[in-house]
Structure formats: structure tokens, C-alpha cells
Design a protein around this motif. Structure first.
Motif, PDB file in Angstrom:
ATOM      1  N   ARG A   1      14.690  28.026  14.663  1.00 19.66           N
ATOM      2  CA  ARG A   1      14.451  27.126  15.806  1.00 19.66           C
ATOM      3  C   ARG A   1      13.846  25.786  15.387  1.00 19.66           C
ATOM      4  O   ARG A   1      13.758  24.873  16.197  1.00 19.66           O
ATOM      5  CB  ARG A   1      13.528  27.805  16.818  1.00 19.66           C
ATOM      6  N   ASN A   2      13.445  25.657  14.133  1.00 24.84           N
ATOM      7  CA  ASN A   2      12.807  24.415  13.696  1.00 24.84           C
ATOM      8  C   ASN A   2      13.762  23.221  13.698  1.00 24.84           C
ATOM      9  O   ASN A   2      13.387  22.131  14.107  1.00 24.84           O
ATOM     10  CB  ASN A   2      12.174  24.584  12.317  1.00 24.84           C
TER      11      ASN A   2
ATOM     12  N   LYS B   1      14.368  21.870  17.168  1.00 23.36           N
ATOM     13  CA  LYS B   1      13.157  21.178  17.641  1.00 23.36           C
ATOM     14  C   LYS B   1      13.153  19.729  17.159  1.00 23.36           C
ATOM     15  O   LYS B   1      12.804  18.822  17.896  1.00 23.36           O
ATOM     16  CB  LYS B   1      11.893  21.873  17.126  1.00 23.36           C
ATOM     17  N   ILE B   2      13.521  19.535  15.916  1.00 15.72           N
ATOM     18  CA  ILE B   2      13.531  18.188  15.350  1.00 15.72           C
ATOM     19  C   ILE B   2      14.596  17.322  16.004  1.00 15.72           C
ATOM     20  O   ILE B   2      14.393  16.142  16.241  1.00 15.72           O
ATOM     21  CB  ILE B   2      13.762  18.251  13.822  1.00 15.72           C
TER      22      ILE B   2
ATOM     23  N   LYS C   1       4.541  26.294   7.982  1.00 19.60           N
ATOM     24  CA  LYS C   1       3.768  27.063   8.962  1.00 19.60           C
ATOM     25  C   LYS C   1       4.493  28.338   9.362  1.00 19.60           C
ATOM     26  O   LYS C   1       3.896  29.397   9.469  1.00 19.60           O
ATOM     27  CB  LYS C   1       3.504  26.223  10.206  1.00 19.60           C
ATOM     28  N   GLU C   2       5.800  28.195   9.645  1.00 19.45           N
ATOM     29  CA  GLU C   2       6.603  29.347  10.065  1.00 19.45           C
ATOM     30  C   GLU C   2       8.076  29.048   9.807  1.00 19.45           C
ATOM     31  O   GLU C   2       8.617  28.083  10.351  1.00 19.45           O
ATOM     32  CB  GLU C   2       6.408  29.609  11.564  1.00 19.45           C
TER      33      GLU C   2
ATOM     34  N   GLU D   1       5.862  16.219  12.814  1.00 17.03           N
ATOM     35  CA  GLU D   1       5.952  17.066  11.632  1.00 17.03           C
ATOM     36  C   GLU D   1       7.375  17.028  11.092  1.00 17.03           C
ATOM     37  O   GLU D   1       8.341  16.995  11.850  1.00 17.03           O
ATOM     38  CB  GLU D   1       5.646  18.525  11.995  1.00 17.03           C
TER      39      GLU D   1
ATOM     40  N   LEU E   1      10.525  18.791   8.946  1.00 14.88           N
ATOM     41  CA  LEU E   1      11.061  20.151   8.867  1.00 14.88           C
ATOM     42  C   LEU E   1      10.294  20.950   7.823  1.00 14.88           C
ATOM     43  O   LEU E   1       9.970  22.114   8.029  1.00 14.88           O
ATOM     44  CB  LEU E   1      12.548  20.122   8.531  1.00 14.88           C
TER      45      LEU E   1
ATOM     46  N   SER F   1      11.671  29.362  10.599  1.00 10.83           N
ATOM     47  CA  SER F   1      12.355  29.751  11.825  1.00 10.83           C
ATOM     48  C   SER F   1      13.637  28.953  11.988  1.00 10.83           C
ATOM     49  O   SER F   1      13.658  27.745  11.728  1.00 10.83           O
ATOM     50  CB  SER F   1      11.435  29.485  13.025  1.00 10.83           C
TER      51      SER F   1
ATOM     52  N   GLU G   1       7.184  20.590   6.849  1.00 10.57           N
ATOM     53  CA  GLU G   1       5.863  20.961   7.366  1.00 10.57           C
ATOM     54  C   GLU G   1       5.969  22.109   8.366  1.00 10.57           C
ATOM     55  O   GLU G   1       5.141  23.025   8.356  1.00 10.57           O
ATOM     56  CB  GLU G   1       5.188  19.749   8.015  1.00 10.57           C
ATOM     57  N   MET G   2       7.005  22.069   9.214  1.00  9.93           N
ATOM     58  CA  MET G   2       7.204  23.157  10.175  1.00  9.93           C
ATOM     59  C   MET G   2       7.499  24.472   9.459  1.00  9.93           C
ATOM     60  O   MET G   2       6.979  25.518   9.828  1.00  9.93           O
ATOM     61  CB  MET G   2       8.340  22.812  11.135  1.00  9.93           C
ATOM     62  N   GLU G   3       8.338  24.389   8.430  1.00 10.82           N
ATOM     63  CA  GLU G   3       8.725  25.584   7.687  1.00 10.82           C
ATOM     64  C   GLU G   3       7.550  26.160   6.889  1.00 10.82           C
ATOM     65  O   GLU G   3       7.499  27.360   6.661  1.00 10.82           O
ATOM     66  CB  GLU G   3       9.895  25.289   6.746  1.00 10.82           C
TER      67      GLU G   3
END
Length: 99
Positions: A28-29, A32-33, A23-24, A15, A17, A26, A19-21
Motif C-alpha cells: 500500500r505504500n 499512498k505516494i 517503518k513497514e 516521507e 517510499l 507494504s 522511509e515508509m518501507e
């Protein structure tokens, strides 16, 4: 992806950044990447390093053509020598892109 697979890599698409954002949202995203060892290869915008100063390896391939993609992969895996010379604009005027 085709060219990476052709070079022998197993390619997994994660995913982004964005796409992650979606969803939520954060803080922390981004970590994670950046967990995975990464290199950056720019295919059209020579100043991407400005947005990604934490990358330890960054290659400017200059164009999204098959020839440029293949050449960048060959250089990234050590099958072809880097011969070009950079100019100081690649550092985007930032100290953290040189670290």
C-alpha cells in the motif's frame, strides 16, 4: 525547495517510499505516494521515466543547477514555453511511458 517556495508554492516534504518501507513494508505504500497530483522533474538522469511511467508530466531538466531548476519550474507553471525537441530514447523503450 527554495526555488519552489520562491515561485510561490507551499512545500511540504513527505516521507519517501524508502522511509515508509523502513517503518513497514507494504504494497500500500506506493499508492499512498501516488495519491497526490504529481509531476516529475529529473535534474540529472534522463531515463527516470522508466521508473515512473505513471507520471502524466515529466520534465528533463538535465542538471541540478539553480538555472536548470528555475527553468524547469517556469516551464511547469506555464511561465516559459518548452522549445526543445525530444528523441525517442526518452520513452525508455516502454509503451507505458507514452500513455
Amino acid at each position: 525547495m527554495e526555488e519552489l517556495e520562491r515561485a510561490g508554492f507551499q512545500v511540504d516534504v513527505n516521507e519517501s517510499l524508502y522511509e515508509m518501507e523502513e517503518k513497514e513494508v507494504s504494497p500500500r505504500n506506493i499508492p499512498k505516494i501516488m495519491k497526490k497530483p504529481s509531476i516529475g522533474i529529473s535534474l540529472n538522469f534522463t531515463n527516470h521515466l522508466y521508473d515512473l511511467p505513471m507520471l502524466k508530466t515529466y520534465i528533463n531538466a538535465y542538471a541540478p543547477t539553480r538555472a536548470c531548476i528555475r527553468a524547469a519550474i517556469e516551464k511547469a507553471v506555464g511561465k516559459s514555453e518548452f522549445k526543445g525537441k525530444h528523441n525517442d530514447t526518452v520513452w525508455c523503450g516502454r509503451w507505458d511511458t507514452k500513455v
